[in-house]
Design a protein around this motif. Structure first.
Motif, PDB file in Angstrom:
ATOM      1  N   ALA A  26     -44.515  -6.095 -92.363  1.00  0.00           N
ATOM      2  CA  ALA A  26     -45.492  -5.043 -92.061  1.00  0.00           C
ATOM      3  C   ALA A  26     -46.903  -5.479 -92.446  1.00  0.00           C
ATOM      4  O   ALA A  26     -47.870  -5.202 -91.718  1.00  0.00           O
ATOM      5  N   LEU A  27     -47.039  -6.179 -93.579  1.00  0.00           N
ATOM      6  CA  LEU A  27     -48.359  -6.681 -93.972  1.00  0.00           C
ATOM      7  C   LEU A  27     -48.896  -7.675 -92.947  1.00  0.00           C
ATOM      8  O   LEU A  27     -50.087  -7.651 -92.608  1.00  0.00           O
ATOM      9  N   ASN A  28     -48.036  -8.538 -92.439  1.00  0.00           N
ATOM     10  CA  ASN A  28     -48.446  -9.481 -91.405  1.00  0.00           C
ATOM     11  C   ASN A  28     -48.905  -8.741 -90.148  1.00  0.00           C
ATOM     12  O   ASN A  28     -49.917  -9.099 -89.542  1.00  0.00           O
ATOM     13  N   LEU A  29     -48.172  -7.703 -89.771  1.00  0.00           N
ATOM     14  CA  LEU A  29     -48.562  -6.932 -88.593  1.00  0.00           C
ATOM     15  C   LEU A  29     -49.894  -6.222 -88.809  1.00  0.00           C
ATOM     16  O   LEU A  29     -50.749  -6.204 -87.917  1.00  0.00           O
ATOM     17  N   LEU A  30     -50.083  -5.656 -89.996  1.00  0.00           N
ATOM     18  CA  LEU A  30     -51.339  -4.951 -90.284  1.00  0.00           C
ATOM     19  C   LEU A  30     -52.526  -5.918 -90.330  1.00  0.00           C
ATOM     20  O   LEU A  30     -53.596  -5.624 -89.788  1.00  0.00           O
ATOM     21  N   LEU A  31     -52.332  -7.065 -90.982  1.00  0.00           N
ATOM     22  CA  LEU A  31     -53.419  -8.061 -91.028  1.00  0.00           C
ATOM     23  C   LEU A  31     -53.733  -8.590 -89.636  1.00  0.00           C
ATOM     24  O   LEU A  31     -54.909  -8.783 -89.294  1.00  0.00           O
ATOM     25  N   GLY A  32     -52.720  -8.809 -88.835  1.00  0.00           N
ATOM     26  CA  GLY A  32     -52.941  -9.253 -87.459  1.00  0.00           C
ATOM     27  C   GLY A  32     -53.662  -8.207 -86.633  1.00  0.00           C
ATOM     28  O   GLY A  32     -54.503  -8.531 -85.795  1.00  0.00           O
ATOM     29  N   ALA A  33     -53.347  -6.932 -86.871  1.00  0.00           N
ATOM     30  CA  ALA A  33     -54.031  -5.857 -86.147  1.00  0.00           C
ATOM     31  C   ALA A  33     -55.492  -5.775 -86.563  1.00  0.00           C
ATOM     32  O   ALA A  33     -56.377  -5.575 -85.722  1.00  0.00           O
ATOM     33  N   LEU A  61     -45.601  -2.251 -82.560  1.00  0.00           N
ATOM     34  CA  LEU A  61     -45.007  -3.406 -83.233  1.00  0.00           C
ATOM     35  C   LEU A  61     -44.226  -2.986 -84.478  1.00  0.00           C
ATOM     36  O   LEU A  61     -43.133  -3.498 -84.741  1.00  0.00           O
ATOM     37  N   LEU A  62     -44.792  -2.052 -85.252  1.00  0.00           N
ATOM     38  CA  LEU A  62     -44.076  -1.552 -86.435  1.00  0.00           C
ATOM     39  C   LEU A  62     -42.782  -0.852 -86.033  1.00  0.00           C
ATOM     40  O   LEU A  62     -41.752  -1.007 -86.692  1.00  0.00           O
ATOM     41  N   MET A  63     -42.830  -0.089 -84.956  1.00  0.00           N
ATOM     42  CA  MET A  63     -41.618   0.582 -84.486  1.00  0.00           C
ATOM     43  C   MET A  63     -40.575  -0.443 -84.050  1.00  0.00           C
ATOM     44  O   MET A  63     -39.393  -0.300 -84.337  1.00  0.00           O
ATOM     45  N   SER A  64     -41.014  -1.463 -83.357  1.00  0.00           N
ATOM     46  CA  SER A  64     -40.100  -2.473 -82.826  1.00  0.00           C
ATOM     47  C   SER A  64     -39.530  -3.384 -83.909  1.00  0.00           C
ATOM     48  O   SER A  64     -38.338  -3.675 -83.920  1.00  0.00           O
ATOM     49  N   TYR A  65     -40.379  -3.839 -84.817  1.00  0.00           N
ATOM     50  CA  TYR A  65     -39.961  -4.822 -85.813  1.00  0.00           C
ATOM     51  C   TYR A  65     -39.427  -4.212 -87.106  1.00  0.00           C
ATOM     52  O   TYR A  65     -38.597  -4.822 -87.776  1.00  0.00           O
ATOM     53  N   SER A  66     -39.919  -3.042 -87.488  1.00  0.00           N
ATOM     54  CA  SER A  66     -39.534  -2.474 -88.789  1.00  0.00           C
ATOM     55  C   SER A  66     -38.646  -1.248 -88.670  1.00  0.00           C
ATOM     56  O   SER A  66     -37.542  -1.219 -89.208  1.00  0.00           O
ATOM     57  N   VAL A  67     -39.132  -0.222 -88.004  1.00  0.00           N
ATOM     58  CA  VAL A  67     -38.433   1.058 -88.005  1.00  0.00           C
ATOM     59  C   VAL A  67     -37.137   0.983 -87.197  1.00  0.00           C
ATOM     60  O   VAL A  67     -36.093   1.461 -87.652  1.00  0.00           O
ATOM     61  N   PHE A  86     -43.433 -13.325 -87.466  1.00  0.00           N
ATOM     62  CA  PHE A  86     -43.339 -14.381 -88.466  1.00  0.00           C
ATOM     63  C   PHE A  86     -43.445 -13.852 -89.897  1.00  0.00           C
ATOM     64  O   PHE A  86     -42.879 -14.430 -90.816  1.00  0.00           O
ATOM     65  N   GLY A  87     -44.123 -12.758 -90.109  1.00  0.00           N
ATOM     66  CA  GLY A  87     -44.220 -12.193 -91.457  1.00  0.00           C
ATOM     67  C   GLY A  87     -42.855 -11.819 -92.024  1.00  0.00           C
ATOM     68  O   GLY A  87     -42.616 -11.942 -93.224  1.00  0.00           O
ATOM     69  N   TYR A  88     -41.958 -11.395 -91.144  1.00  0.00           N
ATOM     70  CA  TYR A  88     -40.607 -11.072 -91.589  1.00  0.00           C
ATOM     71  C   TYR A  88     -39.868 -12.338 -92.010  1.00  0.00           C
ATOM     72  O   TYR A  88     -39.134 -12.337 -92.994  1.00  0.00           O
ATOM     73  N   LEU A  89     -40.064 -13.414 -91.256  1.00  0.00           N
ATOM     74  CA  LEU A  89     -39.448 -14.692 -91.627  1.00  0.00           C
ATOM     75  C   LEU A  89     -40.046 -15.227 -92.928  1.00  0.00           C
ATOM     76  O   LEU A  89     -39.330 -15.746 -93.776  1.00  0.00           O
ATOM     77  N   ALA A  90     -41.354 -15.100 -93.088  1.00  0.00           N
ATOM     78  CA  ALA A  90     -41.990 -15.536 -94.329  1.00  0.00           C
ATOM     79  C   ALA A  90     -41.484 -14.711 -95.508  1.00  0.00           C
ATOM     80  O   ALA A  90     -41.408 -15.205 -96.637  1.00  0.00           O
ATOM     81  N   GLY A  91     -41.113 -13.482 -95.257  1.00  0.00           N
ATOM     82  CA  GLY A  91     -40.559 -12.625 -96.299  1.00  0.00           C
ATOM     83  C   GLY A  91     -39.199 -13.085 -96.798  1.00  0.00           C
ATOM     84  O   GLY A  91     -38.719 -12.612 -97.828  1.00  0.00           O
ATOM     85  N   PHE A  92     -38.562 -14.021 -96.078  1.00  0.00           N
ATOM     86  CA  PHE A  92     -37.294 -14.571 -96.543  1.00  0.00           C
ATOM     87  C   PHE A  92     -37.440 -15.212 -97.923  1.00  0.00           C
ATOM     88  O   PHE A  92     -36.534 -15.125 -98.740  1.00  0.00           O
ATOM     89  N   LEU A  93     -38.571 -15.871 -98.160  1.00  0.00           N
ATOM     90  CA  LEU A  93     -38.750 -16.594 -99.428  1.00  0.00           C
ATOM     91  C   LEU A  93     -38.788 -15.656-100.640  1.00  0.00           C
ATOM     92  O   LEU A  93     -37.988 -15.818-101.565  1.00  0.00           O
ATOM     93  N   PRO A  94     -39.694 -14.676-100.685  1.00  0.00           N
ATOM     94  CA  PRO A  94     -39.669 -13.788-101.856  1.00  0.00           C
ATOM     95  C   PRO A  94     -38.401 -12.934-101.916  1.00  0.00           C
ATOM     96  O   PRO A  94     -37.915 -12.627-103.013  1.00  0.00           O
ATOM     97  N   ALA A  95     -37.847 -12.572-100.767  1.00  0.00           N
ATOM     98  CA  ALA A  95     -36.622 -11.775-100.765  1.00  0.00           C
ATOM     99  C   ALA A  95     -35.453 -12.577-101.327  1.00  0.00           C
ATOM    100  O   ALA A  95     -34.635 -12.049-102.092  1.00  0.00           O
ATOM    101  N   ALA A  96     -35.379 -13.858-100.978  1.00  0.00           N
ATOM    102  CA  ALA A  96     -34.305 -14.713-101.489  1.00  0.00           C
ATOM    103  C   ALA A  96     -34.410 -14.835-103.003  1.00  0.00           C
ATOM    104  O   ALA A  96     -33.408 -14.717-103.718  1.00  0.00           O
ATOM    105  N   TRP A  97     -35.621 -15.060-103.483  1.00  0.00           N
ATOM    106  CA  TRP A  97     -35.803 -15.222-104.923  1.00  0.00           C
ATOM    107  C   TRP A  97     -35.474 -13.929-105.667  1.00  0.00           C
ATOM    108  O   TRP A  97     -34.708 -13.939-106.637  1.00  0.00           O
ATOM    109  N   LEU A  98     -36.049 -12.814-105.226  1.00  0.00           N
ATOM    110  CA  LEU A  98     -35.867 -11.552-105.940  1.00  0.00           C
ATOM    111  C   LEU A  98     -34.411 -11.090-105.891  1.00  0.00           C
ATOM    112  O   LEU A  98     -33.844 -10.677-106.917  1.00  0.00           O
ATOM    113  N   THR A  99     -33.794 -11.156-104.732  1.00  0.00           N
ATOM    114  CA  THR A  99     -32.394 -10.737-104.617  1.00  0.00           C
ATOM    115  C   THR A  99     -31.496 -11.623-105.473  1.00  0.00           C
ATOM    116  O   THR A  99     -30.597 -11.129-106.161  1.00  0.00           O
TER     117      THR A  99
END
Length: 191
Positions: A138-145, A157-163, A94-107
């Protein structure tokens, strides 16, 4: 007139994101026999759809599209990869989906700057949006961990979702920038 452009861009962006979430990304590669074959990539086209919306329609339309997409998914419509519903807030992705908002604005903001009329600058704006999505995820994954939320550990999870999906997403940023440049010229978007 500007409000109409924002809303029409947001609706077009939402449709792009919804359809992009259904389409598996693939790369055409030459075969040894002389033909071409599509090699599936480990991502869908929803992130490139969001970035394309931001590059062509700007930050307001892209944020409206992202908010609409997240709202649809959180209100039980199965538009996310694993379905939908409020329980998705506790999903590692879900952190990646939440990242849609700042990414949309900045891009979108970067795309509205002067000199954004070539593929290189649009690619850099698109990559910046992708980096924002990756950092939020990644921040969501780290906070969840840290909270003990993910029993298998954070590294898989980082390998699967990010790398894993990063290289195909970077390649798609180039395709998004090329498509955005053509659309911006066709739609007479100021640059």
């Amino acid at each position: 007139m500007r409000a109409l452009a924002n809303w029409s861009g947001a609706v077009a962006g939402l449709l792009l994101i919804l359809v992009g979430g259904l389409i598996q990304a693939a790369l055409p590669l030459p075969q040894a026999s002389g033909g071409w074959a599509l090699t599936p990539l480990p991502i869908t086209l929803q992130v490139p759809a969001l970035l394309l919306t931001a590059l062509v329609c700007g930050p307001r339309s892209a944020i409206l599209a992202a908010v609409a997409y997240l709202s649809l998914g959180l209100f039980q419509l199965p538009v996310f990869h694993g379905g939908g519903g409020a329980a998705y807030l506790l999903d590692p992705g879900f952190g990646y989906l939440a990242g849609f908002l700042p990414a949309a604005w900045l891009t979108g903001r970067l795309a509205r700057q002067r000199g954004m009329n070539d593929v290189l600058n649009l690619t850099l704006a698109s990559v910046t949006g992708l980096v924002v999505i990756q950092v939020c995820g990644a921040l969501n994954l780290l906070l969840g961990a840290l909270a003990g939320r993910w029993p298998g550990g954070v590294l898989p999870l980082l390998m699967s979702y990010s790398v894993g999906p990063l290289l195909p997403q970077l390649l798609l940023c180039c395709a998004v920038a090329t498509t955005a440049l053509v659309l911006r010229r066709l739609l007479l978007v100021p640059s």
